[in-house]
Design an enzyme around this catalytic site. Sequence first.
Site, short mmCIF file in Angstrom:
data_model
loop_
_atom_site.label_atom_id
_atom_site.label_comp_id
_atom_site.label_asym_id
_atom_site.label_seq_id
_atom_site.Cartn_x
_atom_site.Cartn_y
_atom_site.Cartn_z
N SER A 1 0.84 -1.20 0.00
CA SER A 1 0.00 0.00 0.00
C SER A 1 0.88 1.25 0.00
CB SER A 1 -0.92 -0.02 1.22
OG SER A 1 -0.16 -0.22 2.40
N GLU B 1 0.95 5.70 0.95
CA GLU B 1 0.33 6.75 1.77
C GLU B 1 0.55 8.14 1.17
OE1 GLU B 1 0.69 6.32 6.07
OE2 GLU B 1 1.30 8.42 6.17
N TYR C 1 -4.33 12.48 8.20
CA TYR C 1 -5.33 13.35 8.83
C TYR C 1 -4.53 14.32 9.68
CZ TYR C 1 -9.67 13.75 11.74
OH TYR C 1 -10.80 14.13 12.41
N ASP D 1 -1.01 13.75 17.42
CA ASP D 1 -0.23 14.62 18.30
C ASP D 1 -0.96 15.94 18.45
OD1 ASP D 1 2.03 12.92 18.73
OD2 ASP D 1 2.47 13.21 16.60
N TYR E 1 5.24 0.59 16.54
CA TYR E 1 6.55 1.28 16.62
C TYR E 1 7.67 0.30 16.94
CZ TYR E 1 3.45 5.27 16.65
OH TYR E 1 2.48 6.18 16.30
N GLN F 1 5.66 2.57 12.11
CA GLN F 1 6.49 3.74 11.84
C GLN F 1 7.65 3.26 10.97
OE1 GLN F 1 6.97 6.72 11.18
NE2 GLN F 1 6.30 7.48 13.18
N GLN G 1 15.25 16.75 5.35
CA GLN G 1 13.84 16.49 5.68
C GLN G 1 13.73 15.17 6.47
OE1 GLN G 1 11.43 15.24 2.36
NE2 GLN G 1 9.78 16.63 2.94
N PHE H 1 12.22 14.63 10.26
CA PHE H 1 11.13 13.70 10.56
C PHE H 1 11.58 12.68 11.61
CE2 PHE H 1 9.02 13.67 6.06
CZ PHE H 1 8.42 14.89 6.33
N HIS I 1 4.23 -0.84 3.35
CA HIS I 1 3.40 0.37 3.21
C HIS I 1 4.37 1.53 2.96
CE1 HIS I 1 0.00 3.12 4.10
NE2 HIS I 1 0.86 3.83 4.80
P1 FAD Z 1 -1.03 5.56 20.89
O1 FAD Z 1 -1.08 4.16 20.46
O2 FAD Z 1 -2.13 6.06 21.77
O3 FAD Z 1 0.36 5.75 21.66
C1 FAD Z 1 0.87 7.04 21.96
C2 FAD Z 1 1.82 6.97 23.16
O4 FAD Z 1 1.08 6.76 24.35
C3 FAD Z 1 2.83 5.82 23.10
O5 FAD Z 1 4.01 6.28 23.70
C4 FAD Z 1 2.18 4.75 23.95
O6 FAD Z 1 3.11 3.85 24.51
C5 FAD Z 1 1.52 5.58 25.02
N1 FAD Z 1 0.32 4.96 25.59
C6 FAD Z 1 -0.68 4.36 24.91
N2 FAD Z 1 -1.62 3.93 25.79
C7 FAD Z 1 -1.21 4.30 27.03
C8 FAD Z 1 -1.75 4.18 28.34
N3 FAD Z 1 -2.95 3.59 28.56
N4 FAD Z 1 -1.04 4.68 29.39
C9 FAD Z 1 0.16 5.28 29.19
N5 FAD Z 1 0.72 5.45 27.96
C10 FAD Z 1 0.05 4.95 26.90
N6 FAD Z 1 -0.39 11.39 12.93
C11 FAD Z 1 -1.34 12.25 12.50
O7 FAD Z 1 -1.54 13.33 13.11
N7 FAD Z 1 -2.08 11.99 11.37
C12 FAD Z 1 -1.93 10.85 10.67
O8 FAD Z 1 -2.62 10.63 9.67
C13 FAD Z 1 -0.94 9.91 11.11
N8 FAD Z 1 -0.77 8.73 10.47
C14 FAD Z 1 0.12 7.82 10.95
C15 FAD Z 1 0.23 6.56 10.32
C16 FAD Z 1 1.13 5.61 10.80
C17 FAD Z 1 1.21 4.28 10.11
C18 FAD Z 1 1.96 5.91 11.93
C19 FAD Z 1 2.96 4.91 12.43
C20 FAD Z 1 1.85 7.15 12.56
C21 FAD Z 1 0.93 8.10 12.10
N9 FAD Z 1 0.77 9.34 12.72
C22 FAD Z 1 -0.17 10.23 12.27
C23 FAD Z 1 1.60 9.70 13.88
C24 FAD Z 1 0.89 9.36 15.22
O9 FAD Z 1 -0.30 10.10 15.34
C25 FAD Z 1 1.86 9.71 16.36
O10 FAD Z 1 2.94 8.82 16.36
C26 FAD Z 1 1.22 9.82 17.73
O11 FAD Z 1 2.17 10.43 18.61
C27 FAD Z 1 0.82 8.49 18.35
O12 FAD Z 1 -0.32 7.97 17.79
P2 FAD Z 1 -0.73 6.44 18.11
O13 FAD Z 1 -2.01 6.21 17.48
O14 FAD Z 1 0.38 5.54 17.84
O15 FAD Z 1 -0.92 6.59 19.72
#
Ligand code: FAD
Length: 281
Positions: free
Chosen positions: A12, A14, A46, A105, A141, A172, A208, A212, A262
């Site tokens: 896929s 992105e 997003y 974030d 990750y 990631q 860049q 990142f 991906h």
């Molecule tokens: P989570 O899975 O919630 O994890 C975030 C952090 O919180 C981690 O350190 C985790 O260990 C910790 N954590 C989780 N649950 C708990 C808990 N219960 N207690 C304590 N700590 C906890 N960002 C965007 O803004 N838009 C996008 O479209 C986008 N697409 C992405 C696509 C991919 C494939 C990837 C890998 C990343 C993408 N990101 C995107 C980045 C992502 O939003 C960031 O990495 C963000 O900081 C974490 O999102 P997550 O869904 O992994 O969070």
Amino acid sequence: MKTQAALPRTFSVEFFPPNTPEGKDKLLATAAQLAALKPKFFSVTYGAGGSTRERTLDTVLDIRKTGHAAAPHISCVASSRDNIREWLQRYKDNGIKHLVALRGDLPSGIAAAGEFRYANELVEFIRREFGDTFHIEVAAYPEFHPQAKSAQDDLASFRRKVEAGADSAITQYFYNADAYYRFIDECEKMNIAIPIVPGIMPIGRFSQLARFSDACGAEIPRWMRKRLEGFGDDAESIRAFGLDVVTALCEALLKNGAPGLHFYTLNQAGLTTAIWQRLGI
Ligand code: FAD
């Protein structure tokens, strides 16, 4: 890697949603080039806090009009439940059946985290409110999320997302294949059997990539950093080196059982196409 090797492979690509009408035309041209590779789906990011959500959906619908599958991302940080429900309903109303669910974030200048704290809560919410409407992808990750207290905590967070109902994951990007293999081994010990597809970042501009990587916690190994720094502004050498290194990484991952790849295309077709063709996918 046994469980992953037994799964069907998914390839896929992105995109991020374009800002301008010219950007949109360019993206559709890029999508047409990449469509020739027959990716299983295009995903569309997003923006932080929902800043691009209209454009994310528009881009997904534009890609779908060309006859290709497209999956929007959705992030829950700085959002209310009502707001996320409304967007999921819009996705559903537009016939979307596949999405990437993230925490995201906090955008700069926004202090309130919103009603969801972590992505597992979003996955739970989607399953509770929309049942099996969507195939849900989550983020993984292999080199660990920069905010995780420990590797073990991050693995536990990943497990919570899977237990909440994620169907598959995209990682990631990384350049250390061992980090991925070890991550998969740990997941197998936790009986996690969903596909965990490596995210691949082709190497275009070094400055860049370095920016990142510092932000998202993906390591550029020292030897690669040194080589890339040494090329200075020599874009041709960076391209040639990047293609060799990333193709070799993809080859190793597939040979060792990764269930697909991906590509983070950054809305460019050239590098992804070159790697894809070299791999003979
Ligand atoms: P989570 O899975 O919630 O994890 C975030 C952090 O919180 C981690 O350190 C985790 O260990 C910790 N954590 C989780 N649950 C708990 C808990 N219960 N207690 C304590 N700590 C906890 N960002 C965007 O803004 N838009 C996008 O479209 C986008 N697409 C992405 C696509 C991919 C494939 C990837 C890998 C990343 C993408 N990101 C995107 C980045 C992502 O939003 C960031 O990495 C963000 O900081 C974490 O999102 P997550 O869904 O992994 O969070």
